[in-house]
Design a protein around this motif. Structure first.
Motif, mmCIF file in Angstrom:
data_model
loop_
_atom_site.group_PDB
_atom_site.id
_atom_site.type_symbol
_atom_site.label_atom_id
_atom_site.label_comp_id
_atom_site.label_asym_id
_atom_site.label_seq_id
_atom_site.Cartn_x
_atom_site.Cartn_y
_atom_site.Cartn_z
ATOM 1 N N VAL A 130 0.860 -1.183 0.000
ATOM 2 C CA VAL A 130 0.000 0.000 0.000
ATOM 3 C C VAL A 130 0.892 1.227 0.000
ATOM 4 O O VAL A 130 2.100 1.138 0.225
ATOM 5 C CB VAL A 130 -0.937 0.023 1.222
ATOM 6 C CG1 VAL A 130 -1.892 -1.148 1.211
ATOM 7 C CG2 VAL A 130 -0.122 0.029 2.521
ATOM 8 N N ASP A 169 -3.822 5.520 0.424
ATOM 9 C CA ASP A 169 -4.673 4.388 0.058
ATOM 10 C C ASP A 169 -5.706 4.114 1.149
ATOM 11 O O ASP A 169 -5.412 4.196 2.347
ATOM 12 C CB ASP A 169 -3.838 3.118 -0.145
ATOM 13 C CG ASP A 169 -3.096 3.125 -1.466
ATOM 14 O OD1 ASP A 169 -3.274 4.089 -2.227
ATOM 15 O OD2 ASP A 169 -2.324 2.179 -1.716
ATOM 16 N N GLN A 220 -7.507 4.772 6.200
ATOM 17 C CA GLN A 220 -6.663 5.368 5.166
ATOM 18 C C GLN A 220 -5.227 5.455 5.676
ATOM 19 O O GLN A 220 -4.976 5.874 6.802
ATOM 20 C CB GLN A 220 -7.161 6.770 4.809
ATOM 21 C CG GLN A 220 -6.403 7.403 3.639
ATOM 22 C CD GLN A 220 -6.961 8.759 3.277
ATOM 23 O OE1 GLN A 220 -7.272 9.569 4.147
ATOM 24 N NE2 GLN A 220 -7.108 9.017 1.988
#
Length: 497
Positions: free
Chosen positions: A26, A30, A57
């Motif tokens: 990630v 994201d 997030q």
């Protein structure tokens, strides 16, 4: 309750204390789900994907790929309520929870190297106490400080380093418009005045070296680094602590123009010892100098066994199963253990622990090095179940997905050196085990059969065992039984079961 959660590197089992970040799955910004894989970490036993503990997030990544991080160190920050609005403000006008402050260990894990006026690619950061640099990772493409894109909310990237300093500033700065960033003039890396490994005022040394220096009371700033870019190594610290003078750099001599070749660091490769290679070295050294090894060899005519495998492959229910000579060797070992249970035991100092279960290890060569996953309670499996388990074990190992649990608790091991065209070997015992069998290549050779020399399928077995537990008679009988099974598996099954 803070909406920003720090995710620490978890304990991956079996006393592992650190792991190397292989790849982030990630990036900052994201939106992730609960249990979504976020990072791939290599430990001394396996490469594993770690899932997210919370949904939300990604706000910050504290360590770049390639960094070795201790268990319990924060590695990522997650906003668990991204829909609540910007983090910098709350609905009441009071400052909301800021980004969590990473620990000193997480800051120390970043090694700083000088560049020509550029920020380390993919990193955002500034100086922090202790000569370290606080960083955030994951802001997209590699870029210099002058081209760094700002964070959300219009705050310049350079100003975003404040939330991850090792300690918060005692007085909050007044809000002012950020000054334009002027790219720094190119700086060439060079040693400090005392010849030590310094760059931009920082001492280049990895976290374990810094800790060793602190424990031994050695000032890193006074040392001459012998590592890459003048970095200080463990050997440099140990020499300083013992009072041994550092080796002086050899005088450079210009070689004659007629010299055929040059020899030096530019023609050498240095590979860090870590992960699987490091664990293997430690285990093999400990085993080789702890358990008194004895190795015996037996050459066997396995022609009948190869024919039996051919007949097995032709059966309808076995056509989708991987059938190899190693399958028969594994079955032979499991049956021989039933006849000689003392072989499946562990030396425990003042006692011998004999186990009535067999966690059968199969040595597998992978890109990460040699690993030995094991099939749990293999003695209870049918031949078909054993074949499926061995196929799954090898495929998982080749894909680099073997878990630490699959490599723990082995009781007896087989290493198939025959796949490399080798006749046999003298394998070293895995720690805690009392026997390991090397299975050599199956070759067509001239062999005396029924009074005549004929071409036969022949292999050589090599059995290493712990002589504290297994004496010559027991080791010989165990090896002989394995050989008898491979010489005529059908007759052995009728006689032993």
């Amino acid at each position: 309750m803070s909406r920003i959660k720090e995710f620490n590197l978890p304990d991956l089992g079996e006393g592992l204390t650190e792991g190397e970040i292989l790849a982030w799955l990630v990036k900052v910004g994201d939106v992730i789900e609960l249990n979504q894989p976020i990072v791939e970490v290599e430990t001394a036993k396996a490469a594993v994907e770690i899932p997210a503990k919370w949904a939300g997030q990604v706000q910050a990544i504290f360590h770049p790929e390639g960094t070795t991080v201790e268990v319990g160190t924060p590695i990522i920050a997650i906003d668990t309520d991204p829909g609540a609005g910007p983090i910098e403000e709350s609905t009441t006008g009071a400052p909301a929870a800021a980004l969590p402050t990473p620990s000193a260990a997480s800051l120390a894990a970043v090694e700083v190297a000088p560049t020509e006026g550029a920020v380390e690619p993919g990193l955002i950061g500034g100086p922090a106490p202790g000569g370290r640099t606080a960083v955030l990772v994951g802001y997209g493409p590699r870029t210099t400080a002058a081209k760094r894109r700002p964070r959300k909310g219009g705050v310049p990237a350079q100003a975003s380093a404040a939330p991850v300093q090792a300690a918060p500033a005692p007085v909050a700065p007044a809000p002012v418009a950020p000054a334009p960033v002027t790219p720094a003039a190119p700086v060439s890396p060079a040693p400090g005045a005392n010849g030590n490994g310094r760059a931009g005022g920082l001492v280049l040394a990895k976290p374990p070296v810094r800790k060793l220096a602190k424990d031994l009371g050695v000032d890193l700033a006074t040392l001459t680094g012998s590592g890459p870019l003048g970095s200080i190594t463990r050997e440099d610290v140990q020499r300083a602590a013992s009072g041994t003078p550092a080796a002086t750099e050899p005088l450079t001599v210009t070689a004659p123009a007629t010299a055929a070749a040059s020899f030096g660091a530019d023609r050498e490769q240095r590979i860090p010892v870590k992960g699987v290679r490091k664990l293997t070295a430690e285990n093999m050294s400990r085993s080789a100098f702890t358990a008194p090894h004895v190795t015996e060899f037996l050459t066997v005519d396995v022609t009948r066994a190869m024919k039996a495998l051919d007949r097995l492959r032709e059966r309808r229910e076995w056509r989708d199963v991987r059938v190899s000579p190693l399958l028969l060797v594994a079955k032979a070992v499991l049956l021989a253990v039933k006849r000689h249970p003392m072989v499946n035991s562990t030396w425990a100092g003042d006692e011998i622990v004999v186990k009535d279960y067999v966690n059968l290890g199969i040595a597998a060569a992978t890109e990460r090095g040699l690993i030995v996953p094991n099939i749990k309670d293999a003695g209870r499996l049918s031949l078909r179940e054993l074949a499926d388990a061995m196929t799954d074990l090898v495929q998982t190992a080749k894909a680099g997905k073997t878990s630490p649990a699959d490599m723990s608790g082995g009781t007896l091991t087989i290493t198939n050196v025959g796949v490399f065209g080798v006749d046999t070997g003298t394998p070293i015992l895995p720690p805690g085990e009392s026997a390991i069998l090397a299975f050599g290549a199956v070759r067509e050779m001239p062999w005396v059969h029924k009074g005549k020399v004929k071409p036969r399928q022949v292999t050589t077995l090599g059995l290493s065992f712990d002589h504290r537990i297994i004496d010559g008679e027991l080791g010989s009988k165990f090896l002989r039984d394995i050989g008898d099974f491979l010489a005529d598996p059908e007759a052995a099954l009728l006689a032993w079961t």
